[in-house]
Each structure stands twice: as C-alpha cells, then as structure tokens.
Design a protein around this motif. Structure first.
Motif, PDB file in Angstrom:
ATOM      1  N   GLN A  44      38.817  41.764  43.876  1.00  0.00           N
ATOM      2  CA  GLN A  44      38.866  40.946  45.091  1.00  0.00           C
ATOM      3  C   GLN A  44      40.205  41.164  45.783  1.00  0.00           C
ATOM      4  O   GLN A  44      41.265  40.938  45.199  1.00  0.00           O
ATOM      5  CB  GLN A  44      38.685  39.459  44.771  1.00  0.00           C
ATOM      6  N   GLU A  58      42.685  41.257  42.700  1.00  0.00           N
ATOM      7  CA  GLU A  58      42.551  40.603  41.398  1.00  0.00           C
ATOM      8  C   GLU A  58      41.348  41.225  40.700  1.00  0.00           C
ATOM      9  O   GLU A  58      40.271  41.364  41.273  1.00  0.00           O
ATOM     10  CB  GLU A  58      42.339  39.088  41.532  1.00  0.00           C
ATOM     11  N   CYS A  59      41.563  41.632  39.452  1.00  0.00           N
ATOM     12  CA  CYS A  59      40.495  42.244  38.663  1.00  0.00           C
ATOM     13  C   CYS A  59      39.714  41.121  37.982  1.00  0.00           C
ATOM     14  O   CYS A  59      40.296  40.308  37.270  1.00  0.00           O
ATOM     15  CB  CYS A  59      41.086  43.163  37.600  1.00  0.00           C
ATOM     16  N   LEU A  60      38.405  41.085  38.216  1.00  0.00           N
ATOM     17  CA  LEU A  60      37.587  39.996  37.674  1.00  0.00           C
ATOM     18  C   LEU A  60      36.420  40.571  36.872  1.00  0.00           C
ATOM     19  O   LEU A  60      35.697  41.451  37.339  1.00  0.00           O
ATOM     20  CB  LEU A  60      37.097  39.102  38.814  1.00  0.00           C
ATOM     21  N   ARG A  62      32.987  41.172  34.914  1.00  0.00           N
ATOM     22  CA  ARG A  62      31.550  40.930  35.054  1.00  0.00           C
ATOM     23  C   ARG A  62      30.850  41.612  33.875  1.00  0.00           C
ATOM     24  O   ARG A  62      31.351  42.603  33.342  1.00  0.00           O
ATOM     25  CB  ARG A  62      31.010  41.548  36.355  1.00  0.00           C
ATOM     26  N   ASN A 117      43.897  38.884  34.673  1.00  0.00           N
ATOM     27  CA  ASN A 117      44.013  37.553  34.057  1.00  0.00           C
ATOM     28  C   ASN A 117      44.291  37.650  32.567  1.00  0.00           C
ATOM     29  O   ASN A 117      43.688  38.455  31.860  1.00  0.00           O
ATOM     30  CB  ASN A 117      42.710  36.773  34.265  1.00  0.00           C
ATOM     31  N   PRO A 263      34.765  39.297  45.483  1.00  0.00           N
ATOM     32  CA  PRO A 263      35.010  40.341  44.479  1.00  0.00           C
ATOM     33  C   PRO A 263      33.923  41.410  44.600  1.00  0.00           C
ATOM     34  O   PRO A 263      32.763  41.074  44.842  1.00  0.00           O
ATOM     35  CB  PRO A 263      34.874  39.584  43.149  1.00  0.00           C
TER      36      PRO A 263
END
Ligand code: C2E
Ligand code: CA
Ligand code: CA
Ligand code: CA
Length: 279
Positions: A44, A58-60, A62, A117, A263
């Motif tokens: 995102q 930001e790495c999110l 999934r 995170n 994202p």
C-alpha cells in the motif's frame, strides 16, 4: 450454585478447546502455506502530501488459500502469534520485502521506503537481530530504505531486550516507525529514547475527523509533538478529501489510505508508482 459454576467452567474449557483446535488447523495450514508459497505481500503506497509522490509502501501479508481464496491477516495472524509461527513468517516477510527493494533498485524505480510490520512475538526470539542481519547481508539493499513498524506494546515483554534490538538494527541503517500511535500504551518517553523516525497516526483518529473535535485535537497534538522531536508523521486510513485537506493543513508528512490506493499486488504497485510519480 456450585453445579452452575462447574458447567460454566466446562463451557469455558470447551470454548478454549474449540479455540485451540481452530488454532491448530490454522497453524497446520500456515506451515503448508509457507512451504507451498501461498503467502503473498500486498503493497500500500504512502503518499507525500507536499509532492503527491509515492514515498514508500507498507508491506501487508495475504494468504492465497487454495480453497478459501484471499485470506486477510486478521484471520490468521493472531493464531500465528499464539503458536509462534509468526516468527518464521515474519522473517519471510522481511526477506520478500528486501527482494522487492532490490528489484526496485535494479529496475530503476524511484527510491521507496519499504515498511514491514513486526509482531510483539518476534521480540521473544533471541536471535532477532542476528537473523535480520543475515537476511540483509544476503540481499543487496540500501538499508536506509527498510523500515520496521512496531506498536509500543510490542516491546513490553522485555523492554531492555527490545531496545537493544532496535539500537543494533538502527546501526545497520534500518529505521523504525511506531504503529497505531495514540492507541494502547503510549509512552512519550519512547519517542525520546528509542530510535524512532516516524509515527503512524492510528486510523481510528482519522476516521473520527469531522465527527469529534477531540480527534482533531489529538491529531494536531501528535503532529506538533512529533515534529518538535524531528519525527515524521504518516496518517493511516485516509479515505476522504476532507480528511486529506485537514491533514495537509496540519502539515502531516505522508498519508496512507484508500483515498489514494488500497494495498495491491506487486505488479499493480509498479504501474501505480509509474503513474503517480510522473507528475
Ligand atoms: P496495520 O499495520 O495497522 O496496517 C494497516 C491496515 O489498515 C491494513 O489492513 C490496511 O489495508 C488498512 N487500511 C489502509 N488504508 C485504509 C483505509 O483507508 N481504510 C481502512 N478501513 N483501512 C485501511 P490489513 O492489510 O488487513 O492488515 C491488518 C493488520 O494485520 C495490520 O494492521 C497489521 O497489524 C497486521 N499485519 C499485516 N501484515 C503483517 C505482517 O506481515 N506481519 C505482522 N506481524 N502483522 C501484519
Ligand atoms: Ca502497520
Ligand atoms: Ca497501523
Ligand atoms: Ca493495527
């Protein structure tokens, strides 16, 4: 009364057992997911309010589940934390982020910060800095573009150890952001004593803008406090023009939210950055 208590505790026990059984299923699934490559990072964008360019992502996490489709982190991260599996998963995330960062450099994309995170549970791992060192040295990245996001409560288990990890990683060039700032156990001394270069205003405050004057006051106070300590500010969860204008007016540095972009998978991000940073 006694019998009632007993059956109550049996119910609670069954509840716990059901919970544990569900955890074990998730855990088993996640082990397979890691091996089978079912985990994927979405990215995102974080937009610079002054230039409207993408400054970072930001790495999110999934999970592309073979039967359940795209699974969101709130469906599996709590179980991964309880089981400790978040530790290897967390390293996988950093490794993957470094790989994409390297790809950016090779493809000549604009320099972007990659934010990853960190779970509180990763601070229980005594080899945290050592392992992150290894991942970084195996990739060929500019470490100043890697940022780790943590909440203040993540460090509570063993504050001395956590502080040492932050300092050691900071010496490598890695920077740190305080996530969900303003919620939970905020201690202003963290801002002073830890190597924090960014705070992320929790989306609950942003989403209360226009409805509560308190939200405005809190956001103003966070931005002014952070700036006076030379710490940058990102506002999360920005969905409307009104929120954006308020934040711009308050000199918030960057925003992240559906207003600009959700994202997205890597390929979509590459296109997005191309478009956004042209103007
Ligand atoms: P977070 O770190 O606070 O991440 C921001 C969350 O806000 C993301 O949810 C993002 O999609 C969502 N968001 C961003 N902009 C908006 C907006 O404008 N409106 C709304 N309503 N939401 C917005 P997501 O991707 O579902 O992740 C949820 C949480 O899962 C994260 O919250 C983080 O705590 C955790 N998480 C995700 N990836 C990882 C990971 O790799 N490791 C660890 N330990 N936790 C992760
Ligand atoms: Ca975050
Ligand atoms: Ca957050
Ligand atoms: Ca959160």
């Amino acid at each position: 009364w006694y019998r009632e208590c007993l059956s109550e505790s049996t119910r609670a026990q069954r509840g716990r057992e059901a919970h544990m059984a569900a955890d074990m299923r998730v855990e088993e699934g996640l082990r397979r997911a890691l091996r089978a490559g079912e985990l994927e990072l979405y990215y995102q964008p974080r937009i610079d309010l002054a230039t409207e360019e993408v400054r970072g992502v930001e790495c999110l996490l999934r999970w592309n589940h073979p039967e359940r489709g795209l699974v969101m982190p709130d469906q599996f991260i709590p179980a991964a934390e309880r089981s400790g599996l978040i530790v290897p998963i967390g390293y996988w995330v950093i490794e993957q982020a470094c790989r994409r960062l390297q790809e950016c450099q090779e493809q000549g994309l604009p320099a972007m910060v990659f934010a990853v995170n960190l779970s509180f549970r990763q601070f229980h791992d005594r080899k945290m800095t050592e392992t992150i060192f290894r991942i970084i040295f195996n990739s060929n990245i500019d470490t100043s573009l890697l940022e780790l996001e943590l909440t203040e409560s993540a460090m509570m288990h063993d504050p001395d150890y956590a502080q040492r990890c932050l300092r050691e990683l900071n010496q490598l060039g890695i920077s740190f952001a305080l996530d969900d700032f303003g919620t939970g156990f905020s201690s202003l001394s963290n801002l002073q004593h830890l190597p924090i270069s960014l705070v992320k205003i929790d989306k609950s405050f942003v989403q209360d803008l226009g409805e509560s004057a308190d939200a405005e006051h809190i956001i103003r106070a966070i931005i002014s406090l952070a700036h006076s300590l030379r710490i940058s500010v990102v506002a999360e969860g920005v969905e409307t023009e009104g929120q954006l204008e308020f934040l711009r007016h308050q000199h918030c540095d960057e925003i992240q939210g559906y207003y600009y972009a959700r994202p997205m998978p890597w390929q979509d991000l590459v296109q997005f950055v191309d478009q956004q940073n042209q103007f």
